[in-house]
Design a protein around this motif. Structure first.
Motif, PDB file in Angstrom:
ATOM      1  N   ARG A   7       0.831  -1.215   0.000  1.00 12.20           N
ATOM      2  CA  ARG A   7       0.000   0.000   0.000  1.00 12.20           C
ATOM      3  C   ARG A   7       0.858   1.254   0.000  1.00 12.20           C
ATOM      4  O   ARG A   7       0.547   2.236  -0.665  1.00 12.20           O
ATOM      5  CB  ARG A   7      -0.926   0.003   1.193  1.00 12.20           C
ATOM      6  N   CYS A   8       1.940   1.224   0.744  1.00  6.69           N
ATOM      7  CA  CYS A   8       2.862   2.366   0.797  1.00  6.69           C
ATOM      8  C   CYS A   8       3.459   2.602  -0.592  1.00  6.69           C
ATOM      9  O   CYS A   8       3.538   3.736  -1.061  1.00  6.69           O
ATOM     10  CB  CYS A   8       3.948   2.106   1.825  1.00  6.69           C
ATOM     11  N   SER A   9       3.854   1.534  -1.245  1.00  8.75           N
ATOM     12  CA  SER A   9       4.429   1.633  -2.579  1.00  8.75           C
ATOM     13  C   SER A   9       3.405   2.164  -3.584  1.00  8.75           C
ATOM     14  O   SER A   9       3.723   3.016  -4.417  1.00  8.75           O
ATOM     15  CB  SER A   9       4.943   0.256  -3.013  1.00  8.75           C
ATOM     16  N   GLU A  10       2.169   1.682  -3.485  1.00  9.71           N
ATOM     17  CA  GLU A  10       1.110   2.158  -4.384  1.00  9.71           C
ATOM     18  C   GLU A  10       0.811   3.633  -4.162  1.00  9.71           C
ATOM     19  O   GLU A  10       0.616   4.385  -5.122  1.00  9.71           O
ATOM     20  CB  GLU A  10      -0.157   1.332  -4.184  1.00  9.71           C
ATOM     21  N   ALA A  11       0.785   4.059  -2.908  1.00  5.45           N
ATOM     22  CA  ALA A  11       0.547   5.470  -2.601  1.00  5.45           C
ATOM     23  C   ALA A  11       1.682   6.333  -3.149  1.00  5.45           C
ATOM     24  O   ALA A  11       1.454   7.408  -3.705  1.00  5.45           O
ATOM     25  CB  ALA A  11       0.397   5.671  -1.093  1.00  5.45           C
ATOM     26  N   ARG A  12       2.917   5.855  -3.009  1.00  8.26           N
ATOM     27  CA  ARG A  12       4.070   6.601  -3.528  1.00  8.26           C
ATOM     28  C   ARG A  12       3.987   6.726  -5.044  1.00  8.26           C
ATOM     29  O   ARG A  12       4.250   7.790  -5.609  1.00  8.26           O
ATOM     30  CB  ARG A  12       5.358   5.882  -3.112  1.00  8.26           C
ATOM     31  N   GLU A  13       3.613   5.634  -5.725  1.00  5.88           N
ATOM     32  CA  GLU A  13       3.476   5.669  -7.179  1.00  5.88           C
ATOM     33  C   GLU A  13       2.388   6.647  -7.610  1.00  5.88           C
ATOM     34  O   GLU A  13       2.562   7.396  -8.576  1.00  5.88           O
ATOM     35  CB  GLU A  13       3.175   4.273  -7.714  1.00  5.88           C
ATOM     36  N   ALA A  14       1.265   6.658  -6.884  1.00  3.40           N
ATOM     37  CA  ALA A  14       0.174   7.583  -7.216  1.00  3.40           C
ATOM     38  C   ALA A  14       0.615   9.035  -7.005  1.00  3.40           C
ATOM     39  O   ALA A  14       0.326   9.912  -7.832  1.00  3.40           O
ATOM     40  CB  ALA A  14      -1.052   7.264  -6.374  1.00  3.40           C
ATOM     41  N   PHE A  15       1.325   9.298  -5.911  1.00  5.55           N
ATOM     42  CA  PHE A  15       1.804  10.655  -5.651  1.00  5.55           C
ATOM     43  C   PHE A  15       2.828  11.069  -6.708  1.00  5.55           C
ATOM     44  O   PHE A  15       2.783  12.193  -7.214  1.00  5.55           O
ATOM     45  CB  PHE A  15       2.395  10.756  -4.249  1.00  5.55           C
ATOM     46  N   ASP A  16       3.730  10.167  -7.054  1.00  2.06           N
ATOM     47  CA  ASP A  16       4.703  10.472  -8.112  1.00  2.06           C
ATOM     48  C   ASP A  16       3.997  10.780  -9.427  1.00  2.06           C
ATOM     49  O   ASP A  16       4.409  11.671 -10.175  1.00  2.06           O
ATOM     50  CB  ASP A  16       5.688   9.317  -8.291  1.00  2.06           C
TER      51      ASP A  16
END
Length: 114
Positions: A7-16
């Motif tokens: 989930r952390c990785s997905e959130a980071r990808e969405a923010f990027d």
């Protein structure tokens, strides 16, 4: 833990992705990014220059711990007249957790707003 990391990785990808969409620097911190938008939609000088009913409505909408809506933005930007009387206080719901049945459920169940 793996679910949380995913989930952390997905959130980071969405923010990027949002940073790329708005052509913002790739290393911009999220607090800086959101403060930029806050200042864009709710500039301090418009709040400071409000008077009378507009000041009352804008102070209730933007300075108290409550939600603000499109009507409040229209008043702030002088695109609508302020509504007379008290503005209902719309508080942000608190985040709560329902106790999980199993450790696996604890990782799989997101927080819900109540």
């Amino acid at each position: 833990v793996e679910s949380l990391a995913l989930r952390c990785s997905e959130a980071r990808e969405a923010f990027d992705g949002a940073l790329r969409y708005f052509a913002a620097p790739a290393d911009m911190a999220s607090d800086t990014f959101f403060l930029l938008w806050d200042e864009f939609f709710v500039p301090g000088d418009l709040l400071a220059g409000a008077a009378g009913e507009k000041e009352r409505q804008c102070r209730a909408a933007f300075c108290d711990e409550s939600f603000f809506g499109m009507d409040d933005l229209l008043v702030l930007w002088d695109l609508a007249d302020p509504e007379p009387g008290e503005r209902p206080l719309l508080r942000m719901p608190s985040l709560t957790r329902t106790p999980p049945a199993t450790p696996e459920a604890a990782l799989a169940k997101p927080m819900r707003l109540s």
